[in-house]
Design a protein around this motif. Sequence first.
Motif, PDB file in Angstrom:
ATOM      1  N   ALA A 179       0.840  -1.199   0.000  1.00 12.70           N
ATOM      2  CA  ALA A 179       0.000   0.000   0.000  1.00 12.70           C
ATOM      3  C   ALA A 179       0.875   1.249   0.000  1.00 12.70           C
ATOM      4  O   ALA A 179       0.577   2.241  -0.673  1.00 12.70           O
ATOM      5  CB  ALA A 179      -0.926  -0.007   1.210  1.00 12.70           C
ATOM      6  N   LEU A 180       1.963   1.175   0.743  1.00 12.96           N
ATOM      7  CA  LEU A 180       2.904   2.296   0.803  1.00 12.96           C
ATOM      8  C   LEU A 180       3.530   2.530  -0.572  1.00 12.96           C
ATOM      9  O   LEU A 180       3.571   3.660  -1.072  1.00 12.96           O
ATOM     10  CB  LEU A 180       3.969   1.950   1.845  1.00 12.96           C
ATOM     11  N   ALA A 181       3.977   1.448  -1.202  1.00 14.39           N
ATOM     12  CA  ALA A 181       4.630   1.562  -2.505  1.00 14.39           C
ATOM     13  C   ALA A 181       3.693   2.176  -3.539  1.00 14.39           C
ATOM     14  O   ALA A 181       4.082   3.068  -4.302  1.00 14.39           O
ATOM     15  CB  ALA A 181       5.103   0.193  -2.977  1.00 14.39           C
ATOM     16  N   SER A 182       2.437   1.729  -3.561  1.00 16.11           N
ATOM     17  CA  SER A 182       1.548   2.243  -4.606  1.00 16.11           C
ATOM     18  C   SER A 182       1.289   3.734  -4.409  1.00 16.11           C
ATOM     19  O   SER A 182       1.165   4.483  -5.375  1.00 16.11           O
ATOM     20  CB  SER A 182       0.244   1.446  -4.649  1.00 16.11           C
ATOM     21  N   ARG A 183       1.256   4.181  -3.162  1.00 18.16           N
ATOM     22  CA  ARG A 183       1.050   5.609  -2.903  1.00 18.16           C
ATOM     23  C   ARG A 183       2.298   6.425  -3.252  1.00 18.16           C
ATOM     24  O   ARG A 183       2.208   7.512  -3.818  1.00 18.16           O
ATOM     25  CB  ARG A 183       0.635   5.817  -1.444  1.00 18.16           C
ATOM     26  N   PRO A 206       7.716  -2.309  14.117  1.00 21.27           N
ATOM     27  CA  PRO A 206       8.637  -1.760  13.129  1.00 21.27           C
ATOM     28  C   PRO A 206       7.937  -1.008  11.986  1.00 21.27           C
ATOM     29  O   PRO A 206       6.821  -1.333  11.616  1.00 21.27           O
ATOM     30  CB  PRO A 206       9.333  -3.006  12.576  1.00 21.27           C
ATOM     31  N   LEU A 207       8.597   0.004  11.469  1.00 28.65           N
ATOM     32  CA  LEU A 207       8.103   0.736  10.293  1.00 28.65           C
ATOM     33  C   LEU A 207       9.101   0.670   9.130  1.00 28.65           C
ATOM     34  O   LEU A 207       8.714   0.532   7.985  1.00 28.65           O
ATOM     35  CB  LEU A 207       7.884   2.213  10.633  1.00 28.65           C
ATOM     36  N   LYS A 208      10.364   0.793   9.464  1.00 26.03           N
ATOM     37  CA  LYS A 208      11.381   0.889   8.406  1.00 26.03           C
ATOM     38  C   LYS A 208      11.385  -0.318   7.465  1.00 26.03           C
ATOM     39  O   LYS A 208      11.564  -0.135   6.246  1.00 26.03           O
ATOM     40  CB  LYS A 208      12.758   1.117   9.037  1.00 26.03           C
ATOM     41  N   PRO A 209      11.179  -1.560   7.974  1.00 25.96           N
ATOM     42  CA  PRO A 209      11.177  -2.687   7.031  1.00 25.96           C
ATOM     43  C   PRO A 209      10.133  -2.539   5.923  1.00 25.96           C
ATOM     44  O   PRO A 209      10.383  -2.925   4.776  1.00 25.96           O
ATOM     45  CB  PRO A 209      10.845  -3.893   7.926  1.00 25.96           C
ATOM     46  N   ALA A 210       8.982  -1.959   6.251  1.00 30.71           N
ATOM     47  CA  ALA A 210       7.960  -1.759   5.212  1.00 30.71           C
ATOM     48  C   ALA A 210       8.452  -0.758   4.175  1.00 30.71           C
ATOM     49  O   ALA A 210       8.199  -0.906   2.973  1.00 30.71           O
ATOM     50  CB  ALA A 210       6.652  -1.283   5.841  1.00 30.71           C
ATOM     51  N   VAL A 211       9.168   0.261   4.634  1.00 24.67           N
ATOM     52  CA  VAL A 211       9.713   1.245   3.685  1.00 24.67           C
ATOM     53  C   VAL A 211      10.755   0.568   2.795  1.00 24.67           C
ATOM     54  O   VAL A 211      10.736   0.724   1.572  1.00 24.67           O
ATOM     55  CB  VAL A 211      10.336   2.452   4.432  1.00 24.67           C
ATOM     56  N   ASP A 212      11.639  -0.207   3.422  1.00 24.12           N
ATOM     57  CA  ASP A 212      12.673  -0.894   2.630  1.00 24.12           C
ATOM     58  C   ASP A 212      12.034  -1.794   1.567  1.00 24.12           C
ATOM     59  O   ASP A 212      12.455  -1.802   0.413  1.00 24.12           O
ATOM     60  CB  ASP A 212      13.582  -1.725   3.544  1.00 24.12           C
ATOM     61  N   ALA A 213      10.994  -2.520   1.969  1.00 23.49           N
ATOM     62  CA  ALA A 213      10.326  -3.415   1.013  1.00 23.49           C
ATOM     63  C   ALA A 213       9.627  -2.602  -0.070  1.00 23.49           C
ATOM     64  O   ALA A 213       9.715  -2.928  -1.263  1.00 23.49           O
ATOM     65  CB  ALA A 213       9.326  -4.303   1.745  1.00 23.49           C
ATOM     66  N   ALA A 214       8.946  -1.538   0.336  1.00 25.13           N
ATOM     67  CA  ALA A 214       8.221  -0.713  -0.641  1.00 25.13           C
ATOM     68  C   ALA A 214       9.181  -0.124  -1.665  1.00 25.13           C
ATOM     69  O   ALA A 214       8.889  -0.073  -2.866  1.00 25.13           O
ATOM     70  CB  ALA A 214       7.456   0.404   0.075  1.00 25.13           C
ATOM     71  N   LEU A 215      10.336   0.307  -1.183  1.00 21.16           N
ATOM     72  CA  LEU A 215      11.242   1.021  -2.087  1.00 21.16           C
ATOM     73  C   LEU A 215      11.888   0.116  -3.133  1.00 21.16           C
ATOM     74  O   LEU A 215      12.431   0.601  -4.121  1.00 21.16           O
ATOM     75  CB  LEU A 215      12.291   1.807  -1.294  1.00 21.16           C
ATOM     76  N   GLU A 216      11.781  -1.191  -2.930  1.00 16.84           N
ATOM     77  CA  GLU A 216      12.236  -2.086  -4.001  1.00 16.84           C
ATOM     78  C   GLU A 216      11.416  -1.864  -5.265  1.00 16.84           C
ATOM     79  O   GLU A 216      11.874  -2.115  -6.372  1.00 16.84           O
ATOM     80  CB  GLU A 216      12.126  -3.551  -3.554  1.00 16.84           C
ATOM     81  N   GLN A 217      10.189  -1.377  -5.052  1.00 19.35           N
ATOM     82  CA  GLN A 217       9.328  -1.078  -6.213  1.00 19.35           C
ATOM     83  C   GLN A 217       9.395   0.392  -6.629  1.00 19.35           C
ATOM     84  O   GLN A 217       8.706   0.803  -7.546  1.00 19.35           O
ATOM     85  CB  GLN A 217       7.863  -1.390  -5.877  1.00 19.35           C
ATOM     86  N   CYS A 218      10.146   1.204  -5.890  1.00 21.41           N
ATOM     87  CA  CYS A 218      10.145   2.654  -6.143  1.00 21.41           C
ATOM     88  C   CYS A 218      11.571   3.149  -6.359  1.00 21.41           C
ATOM     89  O   CYS A 218      12.167   3.791  -5.479  1.00 21.41           O
ATOM     90  CB  CYS A 218       9.535   3.412  -4.967  1.00 21.41           C
ATOM     91  N   PRO A 219      12.138   2.870  -7.527  1.00 20.66           N
ATOM     92  CA  PRO A 219      13.556   3.185  -7.749  1.00 20.66           C
ATOM     93  C   PRO A 219      13.859   4.687  -7.732  1.00 20.66           C
ATOM     94  O   PRO A 219      15.021   5.063  -7.567  1.00 20.66           O
ATOM     95  CB  PRO A 219      13.825   2.593  -9.143  1.00 20.66           C
ATOM     96  N   ASP A 220      12.831   5.530  -7.888  1.00 18.28           N
ATOM     97  CA  ASP A 220      13.111   6.960  -7.965  1.00 18.28           C
ATOM     98  C   ASP A 220      13.266   7.637  -6.606  1.00 18.28           C
ATOM     99  O   ASP A 220      13.626   8.811  -6.536  1.00 18.28           O
ATOM    100  CB  ASP A 220      12.019   7.674  -8.769  1.00 18.28           C
ATOM    101  N   VAL A 221      12.966   6.912  -5.531  1.00 22.19           N
ATOM    102  CA  VAL A 221      13.162   7.521  -4.209  1.00 22.19           C
ATOM    103  C   VAL A 221      14.651   7.558  -3.918  1.00 22.19           C
ATOM    104  O   VAL A 221      15.324   6.533  -3.891  1.00 22.19           O
ATOM    105  CB  VAL A 221      12.424   6.723  -3.109  1.00 22.19           C
TER     106      VAL A 221
END
Length: 662
Positions: A179-183, A206-221
């Motif tokens: 959900a984080l990645a799509s947003r 934890p919160l950071k692991p979700a960000v790390d996982a999401a960012l695998e789909q978000c190369p522009d971050v």
Amino acid sequence: MPDASADRTGPALSALLHETRQFPPPAGFAAQANAQPGIYEEAAADPLAWWERQAEHLQWEQRWDRVLEWDLPYSKWFVGGKLNASVNCVDRHVAAGIGDRVAYHWVGEPEGDTRDITYADLKDLVAQAANALVELGVEAGDRVAIYLPMIPEAVVAMLACARLGAPHSVIFGGFSADALASRILDADARVVVTADGGWRRGTASPLKPAVDAALEQCPDVRSVLVVRRTGQDVAWHEGRDHWWHDLVDRQSTTHEAEAFDAEQPLYIMYTSGTTAKPKGILHTTGGYLVHTSTTHRLVFDLKPERDVFWTAADIGWVTGHSYIVYGPLANGATSVMYEGTPDAGGQDRWWRIVEQHKVSILYTAPTTIRTLMKWGEELPAAHDLSSLRLLGSVGEPINPEAWMWYRTNVGRDRCPIVDTWWQTETGGILISPLPGITATKPGAAMRPLPGISAKVIDNDGNEVGNGEGGYLVLTEPWPGMLRGIWGDPERYQETYWSRFPGYYFAGDGAKLDDDGDLWLLGRVDDVMNVSGHRISTAEIEHALVGHPRVAEAAVVGASDATTGQAVVAFVTVKGEVEGEEGEALVRELRDHVATVISPIAKPRQILLTPDLPKTRSGKIMRRLLRDVAEHRDLGDVTTLLDSSVVSMIDEKMRTGAASDDE
Ligand code: WTA
């Protein structure tokens, strides 16, 4: 009712059946209230001039040329005006000599973990964070995603973005990596602000692991700014990740803010719609700030010198944006901001907070009131709640029982209750009593605020009379209205402006009572309201069919005594399932929804069924499923492909064969 689903929301329905009582505004209140008699007439005589007078409460670098430019469905407010939202929320109060006033009594979830932040403190913190974002390359117009627990840095990060003219998109900390990645992708954010984790009922989650996982789909971050909150171990991405305490703390506490156009985008807030894809609701600066500060001043009767205001909501939702951050700060208010759940450290936690910080205005959701009710009136009774003078409700229809409990046990029959109706899209409150002026009725939002034009209309667009129900529409633009759906103008037009041409269609059913007062009845579309959270049936169906064992899924919102509505899913599976295997699969599917979307979207029940009831044209009969889920009589089912399917489903529901309640 024009649509049967409009009168299905349990609490709202019971509201209508309830004998209506009326409470006049308390006498002592009226004399000193911010809203004085005549305000409705004054605003109605010239709404634009009225809003213009409200805008004068803010600090504008350049005054507007025109109050409104209306090119349906797009509005521009305070055209030509320039201002900075962060300066309005912070700097100007310090300049006016109230830098020592507490902006937030922040209360962390662990007992004793508290922090008072004055306006002067906030000014320094925001300047430092703004300088840090500049160092990360953030410029006006860039989007920044914020995924944080309820800690002061969440407010600081939002204001730092606003200061730079960089729209923030705050994503509720309960959302999953997907959900984080799509947003993040939809907003095309390049910077993410997060934390190692947050406290949830005594545990560091934890919160950071979700960000790390999401960012695998978000190369522009390119950058992630990480607050250390819990001290949990985190994976570290060199070059991309920066600790807040390294980067922000070393910055200068001076930052020259630029004034932006009144229509500069301020934020994007994602909310559920009737399709699986969430909508990015866009808000801009001037009109939004005028709307939130005005409604905060009038609806909550805010006296900034002495009130302690507490919106018990999360910053990840619009209620937090408008009434924890922008409205209260623009008004120089002192707020309580609480990190945890109402039962963290004991079920009397809230009442201890009210007592300790002398909270005078409390604003929360009916679902929480019903939970507090369940815990018993002895808990509020054991605390000194005499500081309270006004109570508010938001997020879903409030049933009269909960309203009366709130009034008696929390407000001690002294405090007026404002039941405030609004939406992510409206930016701020549109329908609510005004304390001191409007009488209140348990369960009714009463009437549109000054400067707001709303109607209840039938299927053909005709206004309904007193005692009748229909659809709620807004007939004139208002300053806090959304400026569109991020990147999707067609959907904006289609969702809100096509059903009743010329009017904003809110998606809610409403009724006028015999006195002409307004009652909100809940959604009339495929959006559910679970514990005050908007959740799309389509989004959950999409998540379910994404599971390899699921062939087809239909989701409905069924009435629930505590959460207002609850998610019930009907699922057909690929291959055979039997007995214990079915139970295990149901558990797996519920967890799957929590993982893909969020625990808040987890179905209360999942029913495995060999088939779904469909019309001859192949459409799933949701209304029928809702009836089944609520154990109602089925009525006429002759348009069904196979009526035995429904009887079978109904039978299963009644015998509880497929329930998996926790
Ligand atoms: C519902 C929350 C009845 C409504 C601020 C609306 C309400 C949706 C009320 C918006 C109320 C909100 N009485 N229903 N006082 N307040 N709603 O976008 O169905 O999360 O359309 O905004 O909540 O939810 P949202």
